[in-house]
Design a protein around this motif. Structure first.
Motif, mmCIF file in Angstrom:
data_model
loop_
_atom_site.group_PDB
_atom_site.id
_atom_site.type_symbol
_atom_site.label_atom_id
_atom_site.label_comp_id
_atom_site.label_asym_id
_atom_site.label_seq_id
_atom_site.Cartn_x
_atom_site.Cartn_y
_atom_site.Cartn_z
ATOM 1 N N SER A 250 0.866 -1.182 0.000
ATOM 2 C CA SER A 250 0.000 0.000 0.000
ATOM 3 C C SER A 250 0.902 1.231 0.000
ATOM 4 C CB SER A 250 -0.932 0.005 1.212
ATOM 5 O OG SER A 250 -0.185 0.074 2.407
ATOM 6 N N PHE A 251 0.287 2.393 -0.151
ATOM 7 C CA PHE A 251 1.078 3.609 -0.314
ATOM 8 C C PHE A 251 0.602 4.715 0.604
ATOM 9 C CE2 PHE A 251 1.351 1.368 -4.329
ATOM 10 C CZ PHE A 251 2.701 1.404 -4.578
ATOM 11 N N GLU A 252 1.562 5.562 0.950
ATOM 12 C CA GLU A 252 1.303 6.758 1.750
ATOM 13 C C GLU A 252 1.803 7.949 0.942
ATOM 14 O OE1 GLU A 252 3.490 8.892 5.522
ATOM 15 O OE2 GLU A 252 3.487 6.706 5.439
ATOM 16 N N GLN A 253 0.932 8.928 0.711
ATOM 17 C CA GLN A 253 1.336 10.095 -0.054
ATOM 18 C C GLN A 253 2.230 10.986 0.793
ATOM 19 O OE1 GLN A 253 -1.806 12.371 -1.874
ATOM 20 N NE2 GLN A 253 -0.365 13.497 -3.150
ATOM 21 N N LEU A 254 3.298 11.485 0.174
ATOM 22 C CA LEU A 254 4.229 12.376 0.844
ATOM 23 C C LEU A 254 4.086 13.782 0.276
ATOM 24 C CD1 LEU A 254 7.462 10.172 0.758
ATOM 25 C CD2 LEU A 254 5.765 10.332 2.580
ATOM 26 N N ASN A 255 4.243 14.765 1.131
ATOM 27 C CA ASN A 255 4.254 16.159 0.701
ATOM 28 C C ASN A 255 5.656 16.699 0.940
ATOM 29 O OD1 ASN A 255 1.480 16.352 -0.015
ATOM 30 N ND2 ASN A 255 0.975 16.386 2.160
ATOM 31 N N VAL A 256 6.356 16.948 -0.146
ATOM 32 C CA VAL A 256 7.733 17.420 -0.068
ATOM 33 C C VAL A 256 7.828 18.729 -0.840
ATOM 34 C CG1 VAL A 256 10.130 16.852 -0.598
ATOM 35 C CG2 VAL A 256 8.551 15.026 0.030
ATOM 36 N N ASP A 257 8.402 19.732 -0.218
ATOM 37 C CA ASP A 257 8.570 21.030 -0.873
ATOM 38 C C ASP A 257 9.796 21.022 -1.775
ATOM 39 O OD1 ASP A 257 6.375 22.133 0.431
ATOM 40 O OD2 ASP A 257 7.575 22.741 2.172
ATOM 41 N N GLY A 258 9.723 21.803 -2.843
ATOM 42 C CA GLY A 258 10.872 22.007 -3.710
ATOM 43 C C GLY A 258 11.082 20.934 -4.761
ATOM 44 N N LEU A 259 10.118 20.078 -4.973
ATOM 45 C CA LEU A 259 10.260 19.039 -5.992
ATOM 46 C C LEU A 259 10.302 19.669 -7.380
ATOM 47 C CD1 LEU A 259 7.714 16.383 -4.677
ATOM 48 C CD2 LEU A 259 10.203 16.239 -4.604
ATOM 49 N N PRO A 260 10.888 18.983 -8.358
ATOM 50 C CA PRO A 260 10.840 19.507 -9.732
ATOM 51 C C PRO A 260 9.393 19.727 -10.164
ATOM 52 C CG PRO A 260 12.335 17.629 -9.579
ATOM 53 C CD PRO A 260 11.633 17.729 -8.263
ATOM 54 N N ASP A 261 9.174 20.725 -11.003
ATOM 55 C CA ASP A 261 7.819 21.069 -11.440
ATOM 56 C C ASP A 261 7.086 19.894 -12.079
ATOM 57 O OD1 ASP A 261 8.085 23.648 -10.523
ATOM 58 O OD2 ASP A 261 8.687 24.455 -12.476
ATOM 59 N N ALA A 262 7.815 19.022 -12.740
ATOM 60 C CA ALA A 262 7.195 17.899 -13.438
ATOM 61 C C ALA A 262 6.627 16.855 -12.478
ATOM 62 C CB ALA A 262 8.199 17.238 -14.375
ATOM 63 N N VAL A 263 7.110 16.812 -11.257
ATOM 64 C CA VAL A 263 6.658 15.811 -10.290
ATOM 65 C C VAL A 263 5.392 16.313 -9.615
ATOM 66 C CG1 VAL A 263 7.259 14.487 -8.223
ATOM 67 C CG2 VAL A 263 9.017 15.014 -9.923
ATOM 68 N N THR A 264 4.288 15.574 -9.801
ATOM 69 C CA THR A 264 3.003 16.006 -9.257
ATOM 70 C C THR A 264 2.631 15.285 -7.971
ATOM 71 O OG1 THR A 264 1.819 14.422 -10.655
ATOM 72 C CG2 THR A 264 2.106 16.665 -11.515
ATOM 73 N N GLU A 265 3.072 14.036 -7.811
ATOM 74 C CA GLU A 265 2.757 13.271 -6.610
ATOM 75 C C GLU A 265 3.911 12.342 -6.269
ATOM 76 O OE1 GLU A 265 -2.041 12.547 -6.861
ATOM 77 O OE2 GLU A 265 -0.744 11.164 -7.958
ATOM 78 N N ALA B 179 11.982 12.959 -18.127
ATOM 79 C CA ALA B 179 11.003 12.733 -17.059
ATOM 80 C C ALA B 179 11.587 11.798 -16.004
ATOM 81 C CB ALA B 179 9.711 12.164 -17.635
ATOM 82 N N LEU B 180 12.325 10.793 -16.436
ATOM 83 C CA LEU B 180 12.964 9.876 -15.478
ATOM 84 C C LEU B 180 14.014 10.597 -14.640
ATOM 85 C CD1 LEU B 180 13.366 6.633 -17.628
ATOM 86 C CD2 LEU B 180 11.577 7.178 -15.966
ATOM 87 N N THR B 181 14.729 11.539 -15.219
ATOM 88 C CA THR B 181 15.720 12.288 -14.430
ATOM 89 C C THR B 181 15.021 13.141 -13.370
ATOM 90 O OG1 THR B 181 15.838 14.132 -15.997
ATOM 91 C CG2 THR B 181 17.432 12.354 -16.293
ATOM 92 N N TYR B 182 13.830 13.671 -13.691
ATOM 93 C CA TYR B 182 13.059 14.408 -12.690
ATOM 94 C C TYR B 182 12.645 13.487 -11.549
ATOM 95 C CZ TYR B 182 12.545 18.192 -16.133
ATOM 96 O OH TYR B 182 12.772 19.198 -17.026
ATOM 97 N N ALA B 183 12.281 12.259 -11.881
ATOM 98 C CA ALA B 183 11.906 11.291 -10.841
ATOM 99 C C ALA B 183 13.095 11.020 -9.928
ATOM 100 C CB ALA B 183 11.398 9.999 -11.475
ATOM 101 N N PHE B 184 14.292 10.904 -10.491
ATOM 102 C CA PHE B 184 15.477 10.666 -9.666
ATOM 103 C C PHE B 184 15.832 11.885 -8.814
ATOM 104 C CE2 PHE B 184 16.468 6.974 -12.424
ATOM 105 C CZ PHE B 184 16.627 6.041 -11.417
ATOM 106 N N GLU B 185 15.615 13.094 -9.347
ATOM 107 C CA GLU B 185 15.829 14.296 -8.536
ATOM 108 C C GLU B 185 14.901 14.280 -7.332
ATOM 109 O OE1 GLU B 185 15.732 18.238 -10.349
ATOM 110 O OE2 GLU B 185 16.482 17.358 -12.234
ATOM 111 N N ALA B 186 13.636 13.945 -7.589
ATOM 112 C CA ALA B 186 12.665 13.883 -6.500
ATOM 113 C C ALA B 186 13.024 12.760 -5.535
ATOM 114 C CB ALA B 186 11.269 13.660 -7.080
ATOM 115 N N PHE B 187 13.509 11.636 -6.039
ATOM 116 C CA PHE B 187 13.907 10.526 -5.178
ATOM 117 C C PHE B 187 15.010 10.968 -4.219
ATOM 118 C CE2 PHE B 187 16.897 6.992 -4.483
ATOM 119 C CZ PHE B 187 16.067 6.110 -3.770
#
Length: 186
Positions: free
Chosen positions: A62-77, A171-179
């Motif tokens: 299951s999943f828990e939504q996280l709220n993180v400030d400063g994520l790349p604009d492309a990352v929505t959730e 888009a994958l690089t944005y995911a890694f930035e957010a990670f």
């Protein structure tokens, strides 16, 4: 021959009034239809996103939504797997169709490796750029890390659709930035 008298009301006002009434009635019907279908569409989109999260991070329960400030604009959730299997990132990135036209979900495990990707929607050229949804293309990413994705030479692009391939990789690089940001915050 007799000439028919022109009547301003019957020749001009009446047709305009009829068209206005038709437009008002149709607008009301469309608004009612939208109000009736909006919750159904919203629920279907929520389910599709949940299924995509489970697909791209198969080890999660299951999943828990996280709220993180400063994520790349492309990352929505951003969602974290409750069992610690990793994270999923929903992205609305630039595609060939323009800004926000490539919507995908990416799963990244705790070791920083892609577990899966799924395109939810796109505006890529049918039969060409749309091949980013094919298993041949997206199956090259699972098990890869940020250094692999950041180097364009590593990606097997789609012949004739290198822009679509590059948008996907970006888009994958944005995911890694957010990670990286999410992992630091944890």
């Amino acid at each position: 021959m007799t000439k028919a008298k022109s009547n301003v009301v019957s020749d001009f006002v009446a047709p305009i009034a009829v068209l206005v009434i038709i437009c008002v009635v149709m607008s009301c019907l469309l608004a009612l239809t939208n109000n009736a279908t909006a919750p159904i569409i919203e629920e279907a989109e929520r389910k599709a996103k949940e299924e995509a999260r489970l697909e791209v991070l198969p080890g999660a329960d299951s999943f828990e939504q996280l709220n993180v400030d400063g994520l790349p604009d492309a990352v929505t959730e951003v969602y974290k797997a409750a069992n610690g299997a990793g994270y999923t990132f929903s992205l609305k990135a630039q595609g060939y169709g323009g800004k926000g036209t490539l919507n995908l979900t990416v799963g990244i495990d705790m070791d920083g490796k892609i577990t899966g990707t799924k395109v939810l929607s796109h505006s890529e050229t049918v039969g060409l750029g749309s091949k980013i949804t094919n298993d041949e293309f997206k199956n090259q990413f699972p098990g890869k890390d940020a250094s692999y994705v950041s180097d364009i030479k590593n990606i097997d692009t789609i012949s004739g659709a290198t822009r679509s391939s590059n948008f996907y990789r970006l888009a994958l690089t944005y995911a890694f930035e957010a990670f990286d940001m999410v992992k630091e915050a944890a």
